[in-house]
Enzyme design. Structure first.
Site, PDB file in Angstrom:
ATOM      1  N   GLY A  55      -8.185   2.087  -7.404  1.00 47.95           N
ATOM      2  CA  GLY A  55      -6.944   2.797  -7.138  1.00 47.95           C
ATOM      3  C   GLY A  55      -7.189   4.151  -6.495  1.00 47.95           C
ATOM      4  O   GLY A  55      -7.814   4.265  -5.443  1.00 47.95           O
ATOM      5  N   ARG A  96     -15.068   0.660   0.442  1.00 44.40           N
ATOM      6  CA  ARG A  96     -13.729   0.141   0.150  1.00 44.40           C
ATOM      7  C   ARG A  96     -12.877   0.272   1.412  1.00 44.40           C
ATOM      8  O   ARG A  96     -12.111   1.218   1.568  1.00 44.40           O
ATOM      9  CB  ARG A  96     -13.069   0.890  -1.010  1.00 44.40           C
ATOM     10  N   GLN A 195      -6.646  -4.290 -14.933  1.00 43.43           N
ATOM     11  CA  GLN A 195      -6.255  -2.878 -14.899  1.00 43.43           C
ATOM     12  C   GLN A 195      -4.915  -2.645 -15.590  1.00 43.43           C
ATOM     13  O   GLN A 195      -4.697  -1.585 -16.181  1.00 43.43           O
ATOM     14  CB  GLN A 195      -6.162  -2.378 -13.449  1.00 43.43           C
ATOM     15  N   ASP A 236      -1.694   1.117  -1.995  1.00 39.24           N
ATOM     16  CA  ASP A 236      -3.073   1.372  -1.568  1.00 39.24           C
ATOM     17  C   ASP A 236      -3.117   1.811  -0.115  1.00 39.24           C
ATOM     18  O   ASP A 236      -3.985   2.593   0.276  1.00 39.24           O
ATOM     19  CB  ASP A 236      -3.936   0.122  -1.770  1.00 39.24           C
ATOM     20  N   ASN A 246      -0.951  -3.414  -1.296  1.00 37.67           N
ATOM     21  CA  ASN A 246      -1.259  -3.079  -2.689  1.00 37.67           C
ATOM     22  C   ASN A 246      -1.970  -4.258  -3.340  1.00 37.67           C
ATOM     23  O   ASN A 246      -2.127  -5.331  -2.752  1.00 37.67           O
ATOM     24  CB  ASN A 246       0.031  -2.725  -3.450  1.00 37.67           C
ATOM     25  N   LYS A 247      -2.388  -4.062  -4.560  1.00 34.92           N
ATOM     26  CA  LYS A 247      -3.157  -5.059  -5.304  1.00 34.92           C
ATOM     27  C   LYS A 247      -2.542  -6.459  -5.201  1.00 34.92           C
ATOM     28  O   LYS A 247      -1.318  -6.613  -5.254  1.00 34.92           O
ATOM     29  CB  LYS A 247      -3.228  -4.639  -6.778  1.00 34.92           C
TER      30      LYS A 247
END
Length: 339
Positions: A55, A96, A195, A236, A246-247
């Site tokens: 994150g 990343r 998470q 993200d 995002n995730k």
């Protein structure tokens, strides 16, 4: 006074101790409060790839790593040239690739200190000062966005979230609670690293905010049954056309939210000006074996194949509004406000 939970305090995200960077290991929290010890930028990059922190964590880790690098340059352990810093930044960015906030922060940092590159002592001093200023600036933005986010939360709301939306989402809940609103959160587990159950739920309990953990597939059931008032996540990466990255798992809930007429609000400090839309985004594929394990235990046979796309791309038309430092904006307003 509003206080951040354990995992979001600066010293627990990461901290410098001598010639080492200690990174809070979110893979084992809350069962252990352990730190990954890194002695150089290569070890930090490997830790980022291994999901020691996720994150918003990589952003702060990257900035502190640049201080570690300048310290080692001063001690003669690394080359003195400015290219040593740029090489370190490239290594961190590659760890990343979808986290372009970290990329942009490092680019800003290098641009700010480049005029000082002729003198190593001036360079090191300027870099430390700039990192401190940037971290303070982010803290201010988190609280600013938290206050904005709290305005979207009605009293007695049930909020669904995905993964660990970190500062802005948690501060939104904290400010809503401070104003007298009651709120409850449904936090999906967020496999395979969990998470949601390990970071989000534990942080909310620490903040005395009611939370229920659900599995990743349950969000649509609760929304369709009318038991969710809003869906809220981090971002993200935000594209200029309002596309949210995002995730993985965020897209399924966004689709269900639209079907169930539940508003979807996403939190973003800023869009990436180099990403006009989904086609410009490098979507990270994680090693497939990670899907076949959960908290160290196998979930299927070794012979079974797996796939693990780490992120979802959520079309702008599924996003009700974005909480940004420039206000609560509709996706189509991002380009105009951030150009």
């Amino acid at each position: 006074m509003i206080e951040l939970p354990y995992v979001l305090r600066h010293e627990n995200i990461c901290r410098l101790e001598g010639n080492r960077l200690l990174i809070g290991d979110r893979r084992v929290f809350p069962f252990e409060k352990r730190f990954e010890v890194c002695a150089n930028v290569q070890e930090v990059a490997r830790s980022l790839q291994a999901m020691v922190t996720q994150g918003g964590g990589p952003l702060e880790v990257a900035l502190q790593t640049m201080i570690l690098v300048t310290n080692q340059m001063q001690q003669g352990l690394l080359g003195h040239g400015f290219e040593t810093l740029t090489d370190a930044a490239k290594l961190l960015i590659a760890a990343r690739p979808t986290n372009t906030t970290m990329h942009r922060a490092l680019s800003h940092l290098l641009a700010a200190v480049q005029p000082k590159q002729a003198d190593l002592e001036e360079l090191a001093s300027a870099l430390k000062q700039e990192v401190s200023s940037m971290l303070d600036g982010y803290d201010q933005l988190y609280h600013q966005m938290g206050r904005l986010g709290s305005s979207l939360i009605a009293d007695r709301s049930v909020i669904l979230t995905t993964c660990f939306a970190e500062h802005t989402f948690l501060l939104s809940l904290a400010y809503a609670k401070e104003s007298g609103k009651e709120v409850r959160v449904l936090a999906n587990e967020t496999r395979p690293y969990l998470q949601g159950s390990r970071l989000t739920a534990v942080s909310l309990e620490e903040m005395d905010i009611e939370v229920n953990v659900i599995t990743d597939g349950m969000g649509a059931t609760f929304m369709e049954a009318g038991k969710v008032d809003a869906y809220m996540t981090a971002v993200d990466l935000l594209c200029m056309d309002g596309t949210v990255v995002n995730k993985v798992g965020t897209l399924a809930n966004a689709i269900a939210a639209r079907y169930a007429s539940v508003p979807y609000y996403a939190f973003s400090i800023s869009p990436d000006p180099s990403k006009q839309g989904r086609a410009d985004v490098t979507m990270e594929m994680r090693p497939p074996q990670e899907v076949k394990r959960c908290m160290g235990s196998a979930t299927t046979l070794d012979s079974i194949k797996a796939l693990y796309p780490a992120f979802d791309s959520i079309p702008a038309q599924l996003v009700t509004a974005l909480v940004t430092p420039k206000g609560i904006l509709k996706p189509e307003e991002i380009q105009r406000n951030f150009s």
